[in-house]
Motif scaffolding. Structure first.
Motif, PDB file in Angstrom:
ATOM      1  N   ASN A   1      23.015 -48.295  -5.054  1.00  0.00           N
ATOM      2  CA  ASN A   1      21.627 -48.429  -4.616  1.00  0.00           C
ATOM      3  C   ASN A   1      21.003 -47.067  -4.340  1.00  0.00           C
ATOM      4  O   ASN A   1      21.694 -46.089  -4.030  1.00  0.00           O
ATOM      5  N   VAL A   2      19.671 -47.028  -4.417  1.00  0.00           N
ATOM      6  CA  VAL A   2      18.893 -45.856  -4.024  1.00  0.00           C
ATOM      7  C   VAL A   2      18.020 -46.297  -2.858  1.00  0.00           C
ATOM      8  O   VAL A   2      17.229 -47.235  -2.989  1.00  0.00           O
ATOM      9  N   LYS A   3      18.156 -45.605  -1.677  1.00  0.00           N
ATOM     10  CA  LYS A   3      17.485 -46.074  -0.466  1.00  0.00           C
ATOM     11  C   LYS A   3      16.716 -44.925   0.181  1.00  0.00           C
ATOM     12  O   LYS A   3      17.216 -43.802   0.261  1.00  0.00           O
ATOM     13  N   ALA A   4      15.520 -45.247   0.687  1.00  0.00           N
ATOM     14  CA  ALA A   4      14.703 -44.254   1.364  1.00  0.00           C
ATOM     15  C   ALA A   4      13.629 -44.964   2.169  1.00  0.00           C
ATOM     16  O   ALA A   4      13.453 -46.186   2.069  1.00  0.00           O
ATOM     17  N   ASN A   5      12.881 -44.166   2.964  1.00  0.00           N
ATOM     18  CA  ASN A   5      11.734 -44.726   3.688  1.00  0.00           C
ATOM     19  C   ASN A   5      10.440 -44.603   2.893  1.00  0.00           C
ATOM     20  O   ASN A   5       9.481 -45.307   3.181  1.00  0.00           O
ATOM     21  N   TYR A   6      10.379 -43.679   1.947  1.00  0.00           N
ATOM     22  CA  TYR A   6       9.324 -43.712   0.925  1.00  0.00           C
ATOM     23  C   TYR A   6       9.756 -42.892  -0.280  1.00  0.00           C
ATOM     24  O   TYR A   6      10.509 -41.928  -0.168  1.00  0.00           O
ATOM     25  N   ILE A   7       9.261 -43.306  -1.439  1.00  0.00           N
ATOM     26  CA  ILE A   7       9.581 -42.661  -2.716  1.00  0.00           C
ATOM     27  C   ILE A   7       8.270 -42.467  -3.471  1.00  0.00           C
ATOM     28  O   ILE A   7       7.518 -43.431  -3.687  1.00  0.00           O
ATOM     29  N   MET A   8       7.997 -41.232  -3.888  1.00  0.00           N
ATOM     30  CA  MET A   8       6.741 -40.937  -4.585  1.00  0.00           C
ATOM     31  C   MET A   8       7.011 -40.158  -5.862  1.00  0.00           C
ATOM     32  O   MET A   8       7.812 -39.211  -5.876  1.00  0.00           O
ATOM     33  N   ASN A   9       6.349 -40.586  -6.942  1.00  0.00           N
ATOM     34  CA  ASN A   9       6.321 -39.846  -8.215  1.00  0.00           C
ATOM     35  C   ASN A   9       7.718 -39.441  -8.691  1.00  0.00           C
ATOM     36  O   ASN A   9       7.919 -38.329  -9.191  1.00  0.00           O
ATOM     37  N   SER A  10       8.683 -40.328  -8.510  1.00  0.00           N
ATOM     38  CA  SER A  10      10.057 -40.020  -8.902  1.00  0.00           C
ATOM     39  C   SER A  10      10.494 -40.864 -10.086  1.00  0.00           C
ATOM     40  O   SER A  10       9.964 -41.961 -10.318  1.00  0.00           O
ATOM     41  N   ASN A  11      11.455 -40.337 -10.814  1.00  0.00           N
ATOM     42  CA  ASN A  11      12.064 -41.072 -11.917  1.00  0.00           C
ATOM     43  C   ASN A  11      13.474 -41.476 -11.468  1.00  0.00           C
ATOM     44  O   ASN A  11      14.322 -40.613 -11.239  1.00  0.00           O
ATOM     45  N   ILE A  12      13.678 -42.788 -11.350  1.00  0.00           N
ATOM     46  CA  ILE A  12      14.945 -43.285 -10.810  1.00  0.00           C
ATOM     47  C   ILE A  12      15.589 -44.245 -11.801  1.00  0.00           C
ATOM     48  O   ILE A  12      14.928 -45.164 -12.302  1.00  0.00           O
ATOM     49  N   ASN A  13      16.857 -44.013 -12.054  1.00  0.00           N
ATOM     50  CA  ASN A  13      17.650 -44.918 -12.889  1.00  0.00           C
ATOM     51  C   ASN A  13      18.883 -45.321 -12.089  1.00  0.00           C
ATOM     52  O   ASN A  13      19.689 -44.470 -11.698  1.00  0.00           O
ATOM     53  N   THR A  14      19.029 -46.628 -11.836  1.00  0.00           N
ATOM     54  CA  THR A  14      20.176 -47.090 -11.056  1.00  0.00           C
ATOM     55  C   THR A  14      20.646 -48.455 -11.535  1.00  0.00           C
ATOM     56  O   THR A  14      19.827 -49.312 -11.889  1.00  0.00           O
ATOM     57  N   LEU A  15      21.968 -48.623 -11.518  1.00  0.00           N
ATOM     58  CA  LEU A  15      22.526 -49.937 -11.818  1.00  0.00           C
ATOM     59  C   LEU A  15      22.448 -50.844 -10.597  1.00  0.00           C
ATOM     60  O   LEU A  15      22.737 -52.033 -10.686  1.00  0.00           O
ATOM     61  N   GLY A  16      22.060 -50.270  -9.471  1.00  0.00           N
ATOM     62  CA  GLY A  16      21.935 -51.043  -8.248  1.00  0.00           C
ATOM     63  C   GLY A  16      20.503 -51.463  -7.988  1.00  0.00           C
ATOM     64  O   GLY A  16      19.775 -51.863  -8.891  1.00  0.00           O
ATOM     65  N   ARG A  17      20.106 -51.332  -6.714  1.00  0.00           N
ATOM     66  CA  ARG A  17      18.793 -51.778  -6.273  1.00  0.00           C
ATOM     67  C   ARG A  17      18.082 -50.611  -5.591  1.00  0.00           C
ATOM     68  O   ARG A  17      18.715 -49.826  -4.882  1.00  0.00           O
ATOM     69  N   VAL A  18      16.774 -50.497  -5.763  1.00  0.00           N
ATOM     70  CA  VAL A  18      15.977 -49.500  -5.053  1.00  0.00           C
ATOM     71  C   VAL A  18      15.400 -50.171  -3.812  1.00  0.00           C
ATOM     72  O   VAL A  18      14.725 -51.205  -3.912  1.00  0.00           O
ATOM     73  N   ILE A  19      15.660 -49.585  -2.636  1.00  0.00           N
ATOM     74  CA  ILE A  19      15.259 -50.192  -1.365  1.00  0.00           C
ATOM     75  C   ILE A  19      14.425 -49.189  -0.574  1.00  0.00           C
ATOM     76  O   ILE A  19      14.902 -48.096  -0.240  1.00  0.00           O
ATOM     77  N   VAL A  20      13.192 -49.559  -0.272  1.00  0.00           N
ATOM     78  CA  VAL A  20      12.294 -48.720   0.526  1.00  0.00           C
ATOM     79  C   VAL A  20      11.992 -49.477   1.815  1.00  0.00           C
ATOM     80  O   VAL A  20      11.422 -50.568   1.782  1.00  0.00           O
ATOM     81  N   SER A  21      12.369 -48.889   2.971  1.00  0.00           N
ATOM     82  CA  SER A  21      12.302 -49.601   4.242  1.00  0.00           C
ATOM     83  C   SER A  21      11.084 -49.188   5.065  1.00  0.00           C
ATOM     84  O   SER A  21      10.500 -48.123   4.862  1.00  0.00           O
ATOM     85  N   GLY A  22      10.750 -50.034   6.049  1.00  0.00           N
ATOM     86  CA  GLY A  22       9.737 -49.705   7.036  1.00  0.00           C
ATOM     87  C   GLY A  22       8.338 -50.127   6.657  1.00  0.00           C
ATOM     88  O   GLY A  22       7.973 -50.172   5.475  1.00  0.00           O
ATOM     89  N   LYS A  23       7.508 -50.429   7.669  1.00  0.00           N
ATOM     90  CA  LYS A  23       6.138 -50.883   7.420  1.00  0.00           C
ATOM     91  C   LYS A  23       5.270 -49.789   6.805  1.00  0.00           C
ATOM     92  O   LYS A  23       4.235 -50.070   6.203  1.00  0.00           O
ATOM     93  N   LYS A  24       5.684 -48.517   6.998  1.00  0.00           N
ATOM     94  CA  LYS A  24       4.967 -47.417   6.362  1.00  0.00           C
ATOM     95  C   LYS A  24       5.610 -47.023   5.034  1.00  0.00           C
ATOM     96  O   LYS A  24       5.137 -46.118   4.362  1.00  0.00           O
ATOM     97  N   GLY A  25       6.678 -47.691   4.701  1.00  0.00           N
ATOM     98  CA  GLY A  25       7.390 -47.367   3.482  1.00  0.00           C
ATOM     99  C   GLY A  25       6.563 -47.687   2.249  1.00  0.00           C
ATOM    100  O   GLY A  25       5.873 -48.702   2.184  1.00  0.00           O
ATOM    101  N   VAL A  26       6.643 -46.813   1.242  1.00  0.00           N
ATOM    102  CA  VAL A  26       5.854 -47.025   0.025  1.00  0.00           C
ATOM    103  C   VAL A  26       6.644 -46.536  -1.179  1.00  0.00           C
ATOM    104  O   VAL A  26       7.375 -45.550  -1.107  1.00  0.00           O
TER     105      VAL A  26
END
Length: 692
Positions: A511-536
């Motif tokens: 998995n790829v996990k963060a509180n926000y992710i912007m303008n990124s190129n992500i390749n994963t066999l898992g899941r992308v998880i962005v947490s929090g009410k301000k997460g984007v």
């Protein structure tokens, strides 16, 4: 979340949103959360059909690295699961007995018999209940001739009477007729123990009460002891009453006396002791309690007058650890629902020769004794298997575990993992040069332009990452985050996590996990998880085989955010990789099986073949077959995760903004308007929105 289309629930989704899932009770949620914190595969038991007790048994098995698939079945009760789990520690196979219809307490009796290596199978019948099996087991343990009572026409109480007679070497053939009730059997047994001629009442025509009356009369005649009530003044005798009851409870472990209030009821201590003697209650008699019962005239009160000593089960073997096992593998939540990657303690360091753990062996049980003076056998504790893993050694005492090296300590799924770790006390830049490490790397500072780290284990960065390249055989954690101009490249065989990622290029199998992710190129066999009410999750291209879970998607400026989930190009690439690995394994197996056939031909021709060669070839075939089965299981698991029934391929807990593009299994959907709290999923050949 609307996840009722599947019984298997994503444990991370459940952890983030337990309050919204009405199918789970508090205790169930706690078991799933506890398993997640322990790093276990909670998907095995994240099923509402399991109650929390069943979940506990599966979680405990996973923690001890057992094959829980043997018993992870909602149809099995908690007790049945427990017995199968306990049997796995001792390499006992209870499944054949389970298939014969034995469950719960019956399985426990069978397990204990097999643990003591008793020949239970010779006497076990399918229609036996647990207490009957218990009587057979105890008889075998005491080396009695259980053929005298291993008849299912006898209930367990009848079996017990025959067993007690065998223990005292009585002629039990006088009362083994199943038509005798257990009370009748007891009267005959007590008569034989008193060395009476029981022929006068050893017949089916007499009731148990008749038998008791005759037995007591025979005892009185034998002792030539006149009945004190029958002598003396007739008037006094007519007014004198001796009405009391002694009851036996807890399977012969306690005796209570009860004296009802009746005019003229004059029970004496001698009366109580005489009745105890007649009942052959000889152990644990509470003389002081009997004295108080009579002198204080405690009538209409149930008073304990005899108590045995219960058997005490031996303590199971256990490991005493000298390093922390409760390292928070899951970061703490922030008030806004985000994740605190900054303050997490990701690992613990150990030194070469440091004591990691000490094993305390199982202890013997302490036998008890009931009020009849009969021994109650205790169950011994169960020893645990030695710890497995790498980076440690066992001291000559056989119980102390020592670290082989200075490195990072982890305890994952019941395994100790100690790997080399390089601690970098300064920032990593182009001046520092390339760092290539066989093990893990912990950078106390940041990584700036030109920084390069390659590690076979984990990479942990305490602060930030800018323009750099990170390559890890394990996980990568950037506590504060990564910000670059699309010149930061991150590759991991495990997970990638951090507070934020801006303009990063990430390739990961986990998995790829963060509180926000912007303008990124992500390749994963898992899941992308962005947490929090301000997460984007904003801009860039996200390619995640197992899906995306974010609070907000896109922004009000309608910046294009592309999500590709399910069977995308990464999935196809992985399938090609699986096919290649399978072909190699298949060729190796075919070659090994050809060699095995030659060995069989040589044996058939009475040619001598070294035993080591036979064992080695056979073991290699078994290992390769297991490897092939695991590979096929991974392929099947990946296919199941990307089929039509994916519960939440793309889950947006806040707002999904217009301009976002969702592609599921190559089928595209352009979001033309803002929507709130929505799941995008595949239905037939269309991507649809479902309100969460």
């Amino acid at each position: 979340m609307n996840s009722q289309n599947s019984n298997v629930i994503n444990p991370r989704q459940l952890h983030l949103n337990m309050e919204e899932n009405a199918e789970y009770q508090i205790a169930q949620n706690q078991e799933i959360q506890l398993g997640t914190e322990q790093g276990l595969d909670t998907s095995v038991y994240s099923n509402p059909e399991f109650n929390w007790l069943q979940m506990e048994q599966i979680r405990t098995g996973l923690k001890d690295n057992l094959d829980v698939s043997v018993y992870a079945n909602p149809a099995y009760s908690y007790d049945t699961m427990r017995q199968i789990r306990l049997s796995l520690y001792s390499a006992i196979n209870l499944i054949p007995y389970l298939e014969r219809g034995f469950t719960d307490d019956s399985l426990e009796e069978i397990r204990l018999a097999l643990l003591d290596k008793l020949p239970l199978d010779a006497w076990l019948k399918d229609d036996m209940c647990a207490p009957q099996i218990h009587e057979v087991r105890i008889g075998l343990f005491e080396e009695l001739d259980v053929s005298a009572y291993s008849d299912t026409r006898l209930n367990w109480m009848q079996m017990q009477e025959i067993r007690l007679g065998l223990e005292k070497k009585l002629n039990v053939s006088l009362y083994t007729n199943y038509l005798f009730s257990h009370v009748q059997m007891k009267e005959i047994r007590l008569g034989l123990e008193a060395d009476l001629d029981v022929s006068s009442y050893c017949s089916l025509i007499y009731s148990a009460s008749d038998m008791r009356k005759t037995r007591l009369e025979l005892i009185d005649k034998k002792t030539c002891k006149p009945d004190p009530v029958s002598v003396g003044d007739p008037l006094i005798n007519s007014l004198r009453k001796k009405d009391f009851v002694i009851t036996i409870e807890e399977n012969g472990n306690k005796a209570y006396a009860y004296i009802p209030w009746i005019p003229g009821n004059m029970v004496t201590e001698e009366d109580i002791f005489n009745d105890l003697q007649r009942r052959e209650i000889i152990f644990g008699i509470k003389h002081e309690a009997i004295t108080k019962l009579i002198k204080k005239k405690k009538q209409n009160m149930k008073v304990l007058i005899a108590e045995g000593v219960p058997a005490v089960r031996g303590k199971d073997g256990w490991f005493e650890f000298f390093v922390r096992l409760d390292m928070p593998r899951i970061p703490a939540p922030l008030p806004d629902g985000g994740v605190d990657y900054v303050n997490i303690e990701a690992f613990e360091m150990v030194e070469e020769g440091e004591k990691i753990a000490v094993y305390h062996p199982a202890e013997k049980g302490t036998s008890g004794k009931n009020i009849y003076g009969e021994t109650i056998h205790a169950e011994d504790g169960i020893d645990k298997k030695p710890l497995r893993g790498e980076g440690f050694r066992i001291a000559p005492d056989g119980v102390t575990y020592l670290s082989k090296l200075n490195g990072k300590f982890e305890y994952i799924n019941g395994r100790i993992i100690i790997t080399n770790m390089l601690v970098v006390q300064e920032d990593v830049t182009s001046v520092t040069g390339k760092l290539e490490v066989d093990g893990s790397v912990y950078v106390i500072g940041s990584i700036y332009s030109g920084g390069y780290i390659k590690a076979t284990g984990d990479i942990i960065i305490e602060h930030n990452v800018e323009a750099a390249r990170l390559i890890a055989g394990g996980n990568i954690m950037i506590k504060k985050g990564s910000c670059s101009r699309n010149d930061c490249f991150i590759e991991a065989e495990g997970e990638v996590s951090g507070s934020f990622f801006e303009a990063a290029n990430i390739n990961a199998r986990g998995n790829v996990k963060a509180n926000y992710i912007m303008n990124s190129n992500i390749n994963t066999l898992g899941r992308v998880i962005v947490s929090g009410k301000k997460g984007v999750l904003l801009g860039g291209r996200i390619c995640a085989v197992k899906g995306v879970d974010t609070y907000n998607l896109g922004n009000s400026s309608h910046r294009k955010t592309l999500l590709e989930v399910g069977r995308n190009h990464l999935y196809e690439k992985e399938q090609v990789s699986y096919a290649g690995k399978r072909e190699v394994l298949l060729n190796e197996l075919n070659s090994l099986e050809a060699g095995w056939n030659k060995i069989l031909q040589l044996v058939a021709a009475q040619r001598e073949v070294p035993e080591d060669t036979v064992r080695k070839v056979h073991a290699t075939i078994v290992a390769k077959s297991h490897e092939l089965a695991q590979l096929d299981a991974e392929v099947s698991k990946l296919a199941n995760l990307t089929d039509q029934n994916m519960s939440a391929p793309v889950c947006v807990r806040g707002t999904a903004h217009a301009g976002s593009v969702i592609v599921i299994n190559t089928i595209s959907y352009n979001l033309s308007a803002n929507v709130n709290r929505v799941i995008f999923k595949l239905r037939n050949t269309h991507v649809v929105m479902v309100t969460s």
